[in-house]
Design a protein around this motif. Structure first.
Motif, short mmCIF file in Angstrom:
data_model
loop_
_atom_site.label_atom_id
_atom_site.label_comp_id
_atom_site.label_asym_id
_atom_site.label_seq_id
_atom_site.Cartn_x
_atom_site.Cartn_y
_atom_site.Cartn_z
N ARG A 116 25.75 -87.34 -73.86
CA ARG A 116 25.69 -85.94 -74.21
C ARG A 116 27.03 -85.46 -74.74
N LYS A 117 28.10 -85.96 -74.11
CA LYS A 117 29.44 -85.55 -74.52
C LYS A 117 29.71 -85.89 -75.99
N ASN A 163 28.42 -91.11 -70.88
CA ASN A 163 27.94 -89.78 -71.12
C ASN A 163 27.65 -89.58 -72.61
N VAL A 174 27.73 -83.56 -78.18
CA VAL A 174 28.30 -82.20 -78.18
C VAL A 174 29.60 -82.15 -78.96
N LEU A 230 28.01 -78.10 -73.39
CA LEU A 230 27.68 -79.05 -72.32
C LEU A 230 26.82 -78.40 -71.25
N GLU A 266 20.78 -87.84 -78.72
CA GLU A 266 21.94 -88.41 -78.05
C GLU A 266 22.15 -89.85 -78.47
N GLU A 269 33.01 -77.06 -76.72
CA GLU A 269 32.38 -78.22 -76.09
C GLU A 269 31.86 -77.89 -74.70
N GLU A 270 32.67 -77.10 -73.95
CA GLU A 270 32.27 -76.79 -72.57
C GLU A 270 30.98 -75.96 -72.57
#
Lengths: 198, 445
Positions: free
Chosen positions: B264-265, B262, B268, B289, B322, B285-286
């Motif tokens: 993206r994680k 991931n 982020v 996301l 990313e 973070e949430e």
């Protein structure tokens, strides 16, 4: 390159050191050199262990190689040969761990008389493979960050470890454990490394 | 005495030639140091697909073969040019094999081989095997790599090449490069060859061949390799090549690539840790996301003064970010673990530069002679806008410096430099200087 070439457990006797168990990774050497390289690693390990005081750690840099040695107070010694990018701290933690395991597994009375065939300690090749990546060993390092009452002594060449008046060339020439073949190999390696290599 | 020696050398040439009949299996060649010939045995060793030659005979064999080749086949100025016929080609090939194995840095002799290949007296594939043998002893032999490129050009020119043989060639070629890079650190020649090879693959027209898949493989390979070779600047250069290729992935292969990891994680996480304080947006973070690609890019680079009608592809920009932020995270870890390695810091310069380039591109700016100027859109041009250039540039530059992405990057770099400085890493100061004076950020840092 971060790579471990050899891992060994030795016993430092009164006059000389003996190899109790060792594992090698010689894939990166050409086929015809491997036996000589291995002989040399044994030779150098013994030489260094014999010249290391009890309860000391040493890291010896020689060319692109790094030799890490730890001789415990009870004369059991561990050695790790890697390239010079392998972090010293990780190497020494690994040696300590292996020596501890060895002590737990092999009874003390066998140390002085044992050799590679009589000692049963088969885990070295596994460690050698696993710690090719020092970051795997990192978790281990964090736990034992306070590893040391014993400091690591750093040496820039193998010359610094030899006793006064000794020369590596003479030691090689005198040695019985090296074959003719390996001595010739040592001489050529010396010659090729002496001028600039590209 | 002399006669004896020649007979011996002829015998050695014959022995080597005998081993060469199994060239496809031969893995490596090496000279074995043996001082004198005390055993009265042939110096040609053949063990477990490895060919060895004892060192005492090298001088004689080499002198003999080299002078014969030079006198008979390469003599310039002779009125009658030597003609290769099938009768003497055999002899010539034998001599060439031995001479080039012993000393591969002779371009003249490689050219002789090229000539023989063109006359179909040598087989393309056998020649590939031969160079593999040469490279096994001299992993930095440029002539051998150049010869391989020449051969591969010929092989790939054949449009009827089957997909299975293409795959075989790819495997073989990449293996050889990997081995050569392993044998000798900072091997410019092998990494350069690998790069050439991947570029060559881009031109393949076989519909069954999936170049994107190859990009992913090389990307993963280079990530592992760089993590283990932290001061090999050549492999980092290749890594940068892989990253740029990775931008080109299509939709399908991108999905395949990201199924297991991931990215993206990672992006982020860095964003959330370095978000500018005065921002009015709630960041966790949430929260981040949940953003779509397009919204995320809008948030990071919220303002754009496009002076043309070209549509920005936010998904593409997000993907680039990313990839590059993943690289940044990996680089952080490597620098923390392996201290004081210059190469890692140079790679960081590349990463930061890429991020800044992305931002510049988004704001239609380019740097020329150290000054930011308005970029003219390649697809469409508005003449009237151009006249107001100077003012617009100042305005755009300010927008850019206040964009979220730019600030995140800057904060992150500052924090990292500070952290490394406390670890007594001198390269941290140099990195700061680089950002200030080479990237020209001294008035915002």
């Amino acid at each position: 390159m971060v790579r471990v070439y050899a891992l060994g457990v030795l016993y430092k006797g009164v006059n000389s050191a003996t190899v109790l168990k060792a594992a090698y990774d010689l894939q990166s050497f050409s086929f015809f050199q491997r036996s000589s390289v291995q002989e040399f690693m044994v030779f150098v390990s013994k030489t260094i262990v014999e010249r290391t005081q009890q309860a000391t750690r040493q890291s010896v840099k020689e060319g692109e190689y790094m030799l890490q040695v730890y001789v415990r107070a009870d004369n059991l010694a561990g050695i790790l040969i890697s390239d010079h990018e392998y972090p010293n701290r990780v190497a020494h933690t690994l040696i300590t761990k292996i020596l501890d395991e060895f002590t737990a597994k092999v009874p003390t009375n066998l140390w002085a008389t044992g050799n590679e065939t009589t000692i049963d300690f088969p885990v070295l090749p596994q460690y050698l493979a696993k710690y090719q990546n020092p970051r795997e060993a990192d978790a281990l390092t964090k736990i034992q960050n306070d590893l040391d009452e014993t400091k690591i002594i750093l040496h820039d060449t193998i010359k610094a470890v030899l006793e006064r008046g000794e020369k590596l060339d003479d030691l090689v020439a005198k040695s019985d454990s090296l074959t003719m073949h390996s001595k010739a190999f040592y001489k050529t390696a010396r010659k090729t490394n002496s001028c600039c290599s590209f | 005495m002399e006669e004896d020696k020649f007979a011996l050398v002829e015998k050695i040439i014959k022995d080597i030639h005998a081993v060469f009949s199994r060239i496809a299996e031969l893995r490596s060649f090496d000279i074995v140091p043996v001082d004198t010939n005390f055993r009265n045995k042939s110096p040609v060793l053949y063990l477990e697909n490895c060919l060895g030659l004892e060192s005492w005979c090298i001088k004689h064999v080499y002198m003999y073969c080299y002078s014969e080749i030079m006198d008979r086949y390469c003599h310039k100025g002779r009125r009658k040019v030597f003609k290769v016929s099938s009768v003497n080609a055999d002899r010539m090939i034998k001599l060439l094999n031995v001479t080039l194995l012993l000393n591969p840095d002779l371009s003249t002799l490689w050219n002789k081989r090229r000539m023989l290949v063109e006359k179909s007296m040598l087989d393309n594939y056998n020649e590939l095997h031969f160079t593999r043998l040469v490279i096994s002893r001299k992993p930095k032999c440029n002539d051998a790599f150049a010869y391989r490129r020449w051969l591969l050009d010929i092989i790939f020119a054949d449009k009827s090449l089957q997909i299975t043989s293409i795959r075989d060639i790819i495997n073989e070629e990449l293996n050889i490069c990997t081995q050569a890079s392993d044998r000798s650190p900072n091997n410019y020649h092998s990494w350069n060859h690998r790069m050439w090879f991947v570029n060559k693959l881009k031109t393949l027209e076989n519909p069954l061949f999936d170049i994107y898949n190859q990009y992913i493989k090389e990307y993963n390979f280079s990530e592992q390799w760089t993590a283990k070779n932290v001061s090999d600047y050549s492999c980092f250069h290749y890594r940068q090549f892989c990253i740029r290729n990775h931008y080109l992935l299509n939709e399908e292969s991108w999905k395949k690539f990201t199924t297991n990891l991931n990215l993206r994680k990672v992006l982020v996480k860095i964003l959330a840790g370095n978000f500018p304080v005065d921002s009015t947006i709630q960041v966790s973070e949430e929260n981040l996301l949940a953003y779509s690609e397009s919204n995320l890019v809008n948030l990071l680079l919220y303002h754009t003064v496009k002076n043309c009608s070209c549509v920005l592809d936010n998904v593409y920009i997000c993907r680039k970010l990313e990839i590059i932020f993943h690289e940044l995270a990996v680089n952080n870890e490597l620098i923390r673990f392996y201290k004081h390695h210059e190469t890692l810091w140079y790679h960081r310069r590349f990463i930061v530069h890429e991020i800044i380039e992305i931002i510049y591109e988004h704001f239609c700016l380019t740097k020329s002679n150290g000054v930011l100027v308005r970029n003219t859109c390649k697809k469409c041009t508005y003449d009237e806008e151009r006249q107001k250039q100077a003012k617009i540039v100042r305005y755009d530059t300010n927008c850019m410096y206040s964009s979220v992405l730019f600030n995140v990057m800057l904060t992150h770099e500052k924090k990292f430099i500070e952290e490394m400085r406390t670890n007594l890493d001198n390269y941290a100061d140099r990195h700061e200087k680089y950002l200030k004076f080479v990237e020209g950020l001294h008035h915002v840092m």
